[in-house]
Enzyme design. Structure first.
Site: not given
Ligand code: XMP
Length: 509
Positions: A55, A82-83, A168, A170, A222-228, A365
């Site tokens: 942070g 870290c923080y 970090h 990650e 929408s044709g995007g990955v998520d809505s598909s 994603k």
């Protein structure tokens, strides 16, 4: 769906999502929660471990975010980063001081013998980014990492299962960081790695089946990955009780509408496709301001969707392709609005339905893509680059005309084709053409020309929050440029955008 959970407690660090993703890469479910989440809410998740993020604050500021001190007594393993490490030191009686020179960047680190250093070499590069440092570890804690500038770069108390690292683990700049996180998850927290996309897909389809029963579901596609992926998951669960509405707003990429329709026809999905291009372009006529373009498209999208939805009568459920980063980001109300990203978030107010379903709201994603593959969605669709809701409307700079959309569709298609031929599509996270509103002089045959400038944009990025411009080979750029000026009418010049984000954004508008 019962799975072991690790909580990522967010103290405002820029890597909070990345930490959660790294945990999930180990097949352990991670959930990000704000630092001030009441302890009983955290404990209600029955967490196997808790990770404190970094942070921007200093533990000595009066208003600085703190953990509930009782968290250290609840017996759940804790890892502070870290923080997060400085906070543990501060709250458990150690000391934190401000360094005269901040330690920043890849730093050679000595890793001493500890559960976190299992299978980690004793001298390894770690990514540092801090002003304050722990000058005295809390009583009962031993030092487990050290750099030249920071003697206490990590500390541990095995009996209390509390660990901390100043760097970090990650980020990719800490090459052995993934191993350290793995050690924490499996050797300290005792996780089994029970978060798998194959079982997620099966469990979710069954849960959707049980929830929806014989009712109707509507989904904006929408044709995007998520809505598909969301639509396909619902289709597997309830078949023809699902109706998807695909609104073609006339600012899609070349052939995009046909591709989406073809992909879903194969699955026997109930898809209503609305060709509203002329309507949208008439509403956008003369509009040059990007935020206004977004607003108009967002609003008109809702109107068109609403009209279609009304034809179906009362719908019980409205499905949305919301994913986990949307959930996390919408929880952080004070971030500045750089661009109002249009998605279907505005729909619930206007459509007559009883409940929202968001089958992907727990997924990142890459996990959505894995589920898409599990469900048999075509590879090209699963790995499709992101495409903004307002589409080419924000890639035609300034005012939009059907002719300009046409030029841009062709230029963009050529660029995408050349990237695909070169076999570098999966190395670039987003790439497209922009029709700038600059004309420039050229010469064609013996004629002077005065035509549009196309800009090509291609970026590599992990999270789309920061991005680097892609180092596409010159010959690929050369071929794309040649073809664009030759094959697209009224384009006289092609330029390549070599700006990082920040300070630029990925899109030009
Ligand atoms: P920027 O341009 O903000 O873009 O760096 C980051 C990512 O967001 C996408 N983007 C949008 N997506 N509606 C969307 O659905 C929008 O209005 C919008 N604007 C940008 C952009 O394509 C990139 O992936």
């Amino acid at each position: 769906m019962n799975h072991q959970t690790v909580i990522v407690l967010d103290f405002g660090g820029q890597y909070n999502q990345l930490i959660a993703r790294r945990v999930r890469e180990n097949n352990v479910y991670a959930e990000v929660m704000p630092y001030n989440t009441p302890l009983d809410v955290i404990m209600s998740k029955n967490p196997k471990g808790i990770i404190f993020t970094g942070g921007p604050n200093s533990v000595y500021d009066a208003t600085t975010p703190k953990a509930d001190p009782k968290i250290y007594e609840c017996g759940v393993p804790i890892l502070g980063l870290c923080y997060g490490m400085q906070l543990i030191a501060h709250q458990l009686g150690g000391e934190v001081e401000s360094a005269s020179v901040p330690e920043f960047g890849a730093t050679m680190t000595d890793m001493f013998d500890s559960v976190l250093s299992k299978n980690v070499v004793s001298k390894t590069m770690c990514w540092m980014s801090h002003n304050d440092y722990v000058s005295k570890a809390p009583a009962g804690f031993s030092v487990i990492a050290s750099t030249e500038a920071t003697k206490i770069a990590g500390f541990a108390n095995d009996a209390r299962k509390i660990y901390a690292l100043q760097f970090h683990p990650e980020v990719n700049h800490t090459p052995q960081g993934r191993q350290m996180l793995h050690n924490f998850l499996f050797d300290v927290c005792g996780c089994d790695g029970d978060w798998k996309m194959s079982s997620f897909a099966i469990d979710s389809v069954n849960a959707l089946k049980a929830k929806i029963g014989d009712k109707k579901v509507l989904c904006a596609m929408s044709g995007g990955v998520d809505s598909s992926v969301a639509a396909l998951m619902l289709h597997k669960a309830v078949g023809t009780q699902l109706t998807c509405v695909f609104v073609d707003h006339g600012c899609l990429r070349k052939n995009e509408g046909d591709e989406v329709r073809a992909a879903f026809e194969k699955f026997g999905l109930n898809l209503i496709s609305v060709d509203a291009g002329e309507h949208f372009l008439s509403k956008l006529q003369g509009i040059t301001e990007p935020e206004q373009k977004r607003k108009i498209i967002g609003e008109e999208f809702i109107r068109v969707f609403e009209k279609e939805a009304k034809k179906l009568g009362t719908v019980d459920f409205l499905a949305q392709g919301t994913i986990y980063p949307d959930v996390i980001e919408s929880g952080q109300g004070d971030a500045a609005v750089i661009k109002s990203h249009h998605n279907v978030g505005g729909l619930p107010d206007v459509v007559d339905f009883k409940e929202i379903i968001e089958p992907l709201r727990d997924l990142f994603k890459d996990e959505v893509r894995a589920v898409g593959e599990e469900l048999g969605l075509p590879h090209d669709l699963v790995w499709r680059q992101p495409f903004p809701g307002p589409g080419l409307a924000i890639r035609v700079i300034g005012d939009i005309t059907p002719e300009k959309i046409d030029i841009l569709q062709n230029a963009d298609y050529i660029f995408r084709e050349e990237v695909a031929i070169a076999g570098i599509a999966e190395d670039i996270n987003q790439y497209f053409a922009v029709l700038t509103n600059t004309k420039s002089v050229g010469v064609m045959g013996d004629e002077r020309t005065y035509d549009w400038t196309i800009a090509l944009r291609a970026v590599t990025t992990d999270d789309f929050m920061t991005a680097d411009w892609a180092k596409i080979p010159y010959d690929v750029l050369g071929r794309a440029s040649n073809r664009i000026v030759n094959e697209c009418a009224h384009v006289g010049r092609v330029v390549y955008d070599i700006t990082t984000k920040p300070p630029a954004t990925i899109e030009w508008e």
